[in-house]
Design a protein around this motif. Sequence first.
Motif, PDB file in Angstrom:
ATOM      1  N   GLN A 372       0.825  -1.206   0.000  1.00 33.48           N
ATOM      2  CA  GLN A 372       0.000   0.000   0.000  1.00 33.48           C
ATOM      3  C   GLN A 372       0.865   1.264   0.000  1.00 33.48           C
ATOM      4  N   GLN A 373       1.951   1.217   0.761  1.00 33.82           N
ATOM      5  CA  GLN A 373       2.846   2.372   0.804  1.00 33.82           C
ATOM      6  C   GLN A 373       3.432   2.640  -0.581  1.00 33.82           C
ATOM      7  N   TYR A 374       3.889   1.579  -1.215  1.00 34.29           N
ATOM      8  CA  TYR A 374       4.479   1.737  -2.549  1.00 34.29           C
ATOM      9  C   TYR A 374       3.401   2.054  -3.590  1.00 34.29           C
ATOM     10  N   GLY A 375       2.259   1.378  -3.497  1.00 31.09           N
ATOM     11  CA  GLY A 375       1.178   1.602  -4.460  1.00 31.09           C
ATOM     12  C   GLY A 375       0.683   3.033  -4.438  1.00 31.09           C
ATOM     13  N   LYS A 376       0.562   3.601  -3.234  1.00 28.86           N
ATOM     14  CA  LYS A 376       0.143   4.999  -3.118  1.00 28.86           C
ATOM     15  C   LYS A 376       1.160   5.916  -3.783  1.00 28.86           C
ATOM     16  N   TRP A 377       2.463   5.619  -3.577  1.00 29.53           N
ATOM     17  CA  TRP A 377       3.513   6.456  -4.170  1.00 29.53           C
ATOM     18  C   TRP A 377       3.530   6.333  -5.695  1.00 29.53           C
ATOM     19  N   VAL A 378       3.377   5.111  -6.200  1.00 30.97           N
ATOM     20  CA  VAL A 378       3.315   4.912  -7.650  1.00 30.97           C
ATOM     21  C   VAL A 378       2.184   5.745  -8.241  1.00 30.97           C
ATOM     22  N   HIS A 379       1.035   5.712  -7.596  1.00 33.32           N
ATOM     23  CA  HIS A 379      -0.102   6.513  -8.081  1.00 33.32           C
ATOM     24  C   HIS A 379       0.245   7.994  -8.078  1.00 33.32           C
ATOM     25  N   GLN A 380       0.933   8.464  -7.037  1.00 28.64           N
ATOM     26  CA  GLN A 380       1.322   9.871  -6.964  1.00 28.64           C
ATOM     27  C   GLN A 380       2.298  10.233  -8.080  1.00 28.64           C
ATOM     28  N   VAL A 381       3.244   9.316  -8.361  1.00 21.81           N
ATOM     29  CA  VAL A 381       4.211   9.548  -9.446  1.00 21.81           C
ATOM     30  C   VAL A 381       3.491   9.619 -10.786  1.00 21.81           C
ATOM     31  N   MET A 382       2.567   8.700 -11.004  1.00 22.92           N
ATOM     32  CA  MET A 382       1.841   8.683 -12.271  1.00 22.92           C
ATOM     33  C   MET A 382       0.933   9.907 -12.390  1.00 22.92           C
ATOM     34  N   ASN A 383       0.334  10.314 -11.290  1.00 24.49           N
ATOM     35  CA  ASN A 383      -0.524  11.500 -11.301  1.00 24.49           C
ATOM     36  C   ASN A 383       0.290  12.764 -11.581  1.00 24.49           C
ATOM     37  N   ALA A 384       1.514  12.819 -11.037  1.00 28.53           N
ATOM     38  CA  ALA A 384       2.369  13.986 -11.262  1.00 28.53           C
ATOM     39  C   ALA A 384       2.784  14.096 -12.722  1.00 28.53           C
ATOM     40  N   ASN A 385       2.952  12.956 -13.386  1.00 23.11           N
ATOM     41  CA  ASN A 385       3.390  12.947 -14.783  1.00 23.11           C
ATOM     42  C   ASN A 385       2.227  12.954 -15.768  1.00 23.11           C
ATOM     43  N   TYR A 386       1.114  12.344 -15.393  1.00 28.58           N
ATOM     44  CA  TYR A 386      -0.033  12.242 -16.299  1.00 28.58           C
ATOM     45  C   TYR A 386      -1.323  12.612 -15.556  1.00 28.58           C
ATOM     46  N   PRO A 387      -1.454  13.838 -15.114  1.00 28.07           N
ATOM     47  CA  PRO A 387      -2.644  14.201 -14.323  1.00 28.07           C
ATOM     48  C   PRO A 387      -3.955  14.000 -15.069  1.00 28.07           C
ATOM     49  N   GLU A 388      -3.904  14.116 -16.388  1.00 31.43           N
ATOM     50  CA  GLU A 388      -5.136  13.958 -17.178  1.00 31.43           C
ATOM     51  C   GLU A 388      -5.592  12.501 -17.234  1.00 31.43           C
ATOM     52  N   TRP A 389      -4.716  11.564 -16.830  1.00 34.80           N
ATOM     53  CA  TRP A 389      -5.049  10.143 -16.896  1.00 34.80           C
ATOM     54  C   TRP A 389      -5.309   9.528 -15.524  1.00 34.80           C
ATOM     55  N   THR A 390      -5.484  10.343 -14.516  1.00 36.95           N
ATOM     56  CA  THR A 390      -5.742   9.804 -13.177  1.00 36.95           C
ATOM     57  C   THR A 390      -7.070  10.284 -12.605  1.00 36.95           C
ATOM     58  N   LYS A 391      -7.820  11.006 -13.391  1.00 39.39           N
ATOM     59  CA  LYS A 391      -9.102  11.526 -12.908  1.00 39.39           C
ATOM     60  C   LYS A 391     -10.147  10.409 -12.861  1.00 39.39           C
ATOM     61  N   PRO A 392     -11.064  10.459 -11.902  1.00 41.46           N
ATOM     62  CA  PRO A 392     -12.139   9.449 -11.841  1.00 41.46           C
ATOM     63  C   PRO A 392     -12.963   9.446 -13.119  1.00 41.46           C
ATOM     64  N   LEU A 393     -13.441   8.262 -13.496  1.00 41.52           N
ATOM     65  CA  LEU A 393     -14.277   8.114 -14.689  1.00 41.52           C
ATOM     66  C   LEU A 393     -15.653   7.605 -14.268  1.00 41.52           C
ATOM     67  N   ALA A 394     -16.670   8.205 -14.813  1.00 43.48           N
ATOM     68  CA  ALA A 394     -18.037   7.845 -14.435  1.00 43.48           C
ATOM     69  C   ALA A 394     -18.480   6.582 -15.162  1.00 43.48           C
ATOM     70  N   LEU A 395     -19.364   5.838 -14.508  1.00 47.32           N
ATOM     71  CA  LEU A 395     -19.968   4.676 -15.158  1.00 47.32           C
ATOM     72  C   LEU A 395     -20.809   5.127 -16.343  1.00 47.32           C
ATOM     73  N   ARG A 396     -20.859   4.294 -17.340  1.00 48.80           N
ATOM     74  CA  ARG A 396     -21.630   4.607 -18.545  1.00 48.80           C
ATOM     75  C   ARG A 396     -23.117   4.320 -18.313  1.00 48.80           C
ATOM     76  N   SER A 397     -23.973   5.108 -18.934  1.00 47.10           N
ATOM     77  CA  SER A 397     -25.411   4.820 -18.940  1.00 47.10           C
ATOM     78  C   SER A 397     -25.697   3.913 -20.127  1.00 47.10           C
ATOM     79  N   PHE A 398     -26.122   2.709 -19.847  1.00 50.35           N
ATOM     80  CA  PHE A 398     -26.296   1.724 -20.905  1.00 50.35           C
ATOM     81  C   PHE A 398     -27.658   1.852 -21.573  1.00 50.35           C
ATOM     82  N   LYS A 399     -27.621   1.725 -22.888  1.00 53.33           N
ATOM     83  CA  LYS A 399     -28.855   1.638 -23.655  1.00 53.33           C
ATOM     84  C   LYS A 399     -29.222   0.165 -23.811  1.00 53.33           C
ATOM     85  N   GLU A 400     -30.408  -0.081 -24.248  1.00 52.58           N
ATOM     86  CA  GLU A 400     -30.879  -1.454 -24.383  1.00 52.58           C
ATOM     87  C   GLU A 400     -29.999  -2.234 -25.362  1.00 52.58           C
TER      88      GLU A 400
END
Length: 760
Positions: A372-400
């Motif tokens: 967890q300690q390392y995983g949190k840091w990896v996420h921080q490193v990736m967020n620092a380099n690619y902030p546009e790729w770490t934002k939460p994504l919403a679930l899709r509304s499915f059609k029939e």
Amino acid sequence: MNDEQLNINIKGLYAEALALEQAGYFEEAKVKYQKILGSNPDYVEGWYGLSRVYYYLDQNQDGLAALERSLELDGSQGCYYYQLGLIWEKLGNITEAILAYEQEIELDSQGIEGCLKLGDIWAESGEWEAAEFYYYQAIERQPKATIGYLKLGNLFLGQNRVKKAIAIYETGLTVNPHDSDLFYQMALALTVNQNSQQADLYFGLAAESQHQYETAIQFYGKVLQAQGATVEIYLKLGNCYQNLDDWEEAVNTYEQGLQQFPDEVELYLALILAWQNLGETQTALQIAAQAVDRFPDQISVKWVEQSLLPILYDQIEEIAVYREHFTQKLTQLIQETDLENLEVRHQALKAIGRGTYFYLQYQGYDDLDLQQQYGKWVHQVMNANYPEWTKPLALRSFKENQKIKIGYISPHLIWHTVGLVFLGWLRNCEHNQFEIYCYFTGEKADSITNLFELYSDYFYHINSNIEKIVEQILKDELDILVFLDIGMCPQMTQIAGLRLAPTQCVAWGHPVTTGLPTIDYFISAEFLEPLNAETHYSEMLIRLPNLGINYHKILLPEVIKSRSDFGLKSDSILYLSCQSLFKYLPDFDQILVAITKQVKSVQFILISHWNKAITEKFKQRLKRTFAQNYLNSEDYCVILPRLDKENYLQLNLLADIGLDSIQFTGFLTTLDSLSCGLPLVTCEGKWMRSRQSAGILKRLGITEIIAQNQEEYIKIAVKLGLNPEWRLMIREKIKQNQYQLYEDTSGVKALEKFYQQTQI
């Protein structure tokens, strides 16, 4: 049988036919394709497949007939015309072949096969301009494909237009910088151009990329003798020695490189890892500490120093010492890394891409906090380099009737435990409810990769480029992204530190929690987990029924070898333990000694590590432990070289008893051993990685060979050795119940139900 069931059966037959074709079993594939067409005469892919095997079998008139039927059913596919051109060309009718290739080009605006074939035909006819036109057209259509540059460069070289050839090869290498054919042709062109030193470099690059390491060493040596020393040459030369398992020469090479280039970080890092692979962890740590002093601002050096762990432990007490060093340095590394600094964040990204904490999981401890300690840091490193790729994504509304889009990603969609174990998730997918995307990030594909591609709706092979992989995943707008393994390849850890789908999961390809805040679920199986397993994961734990997989039973070979073929005693009780040597902690040696003292005429069989230095250290550890008990390990222990699949199965069929590793058990190896009817002694530990074999045996209803501690493990192993009737009874029970391990679709159904629930 209804239409849906018929289509499922045909798709299964087609997968089998294609696998046979790709493996070169053309007669067998032909029978399968004919069977498909017997069920559905209008199955166009069946006719197309049949035409291909007819081509391979030189049954060209039949191939033409099959293609004619394909074109009657669907005349819009350029690949059918390309196959038609191949057959006409084989029959010597070049005019018809040209017409077919031209039709392929017209129908497939992105295809290059027809362009290349037409280029070849005109080149052979001496029509240089026409050939050049089609090769250029191939490059324009697929500028990232090597073959167009190669063909065009070769055309120029054949005309003695050497400078133009070199320019084309150079362009090709900017697109595919590791292509062995381009390297080799560049070397030939440079030789013609009388640039021998550069030619030797490219000959070396070509040989290395083709895994001809001894040849590469000769050419790199010539470059050094010609005063052409560069950091790159020393690194490549050292890499060649590593691949030849000559780590001493690799060390010498890096040390020589540092004499000339004392401020080159990459040479230090290579030297440190070479010492680690020699099993000399203390030496590696000393050099790493020197490197940290010399390069105090280099995050990669700090990361390597922090992550150094022995491949093999000499004494059990060492584990706690190395673990304390690991923990302290991890905390220090995180505290000292200022991710607000642009240069530092780029360095940190490069550092976490250098390796994983693979050997940490073999110490037998609870790794949740560290992960967890390392995983949190990896996420921080990736967020620092690619902030546009770490934002939460919403679930899709499915059609029939919209399908859920599932992505599977791994570098191991090949003949590897990961590929073999999880292929069944795709093979038995309900494609009417799910759309399957596969992202293969490994270097070299094989027959298993081909099956993953077959069972996918969309398949991508993207190697060594995080940005390209991520961009493709985001473009596909997945609902769920499943990492089949995290912890063996650093690139997977980096990508998993991003948010690329609303729901992200990891399977147990490497059976330990990731610690990453971006991974929502850990997919496991009920027979593999203890009751309190939820507390072992940073992710939410999902238990699939039984073993969670749908696995084909392997086809066992006939026993054609004897024990003497492996240098084994014919009259001994043969215990086989075929795990990687780094799985055996020093206390396992005492287990072997205890069995030796109680079972007459015993012989233990183990398999070498891929690095002979580690194998030798393991031998010396065994020798010392046995000697402390007044025994000679060489009288009882045989360490065989690494085996191919055939010989590995032969060995399982010849052995009397299997011995599992303790803290990190087998999984696929256990399935293989049980397929051979081999009684396997295992110990059920605290964590999933130490319970895999126990879970498999529980699925079989064979709990009497599952131990709860090492003392019980020894008792069971001894009883199996001394009591042949009981041993035979266990064998028979395995044979009677082993059907429960195979073709189990319950895990796939539960997995798909879980996927659906995440989208509500």
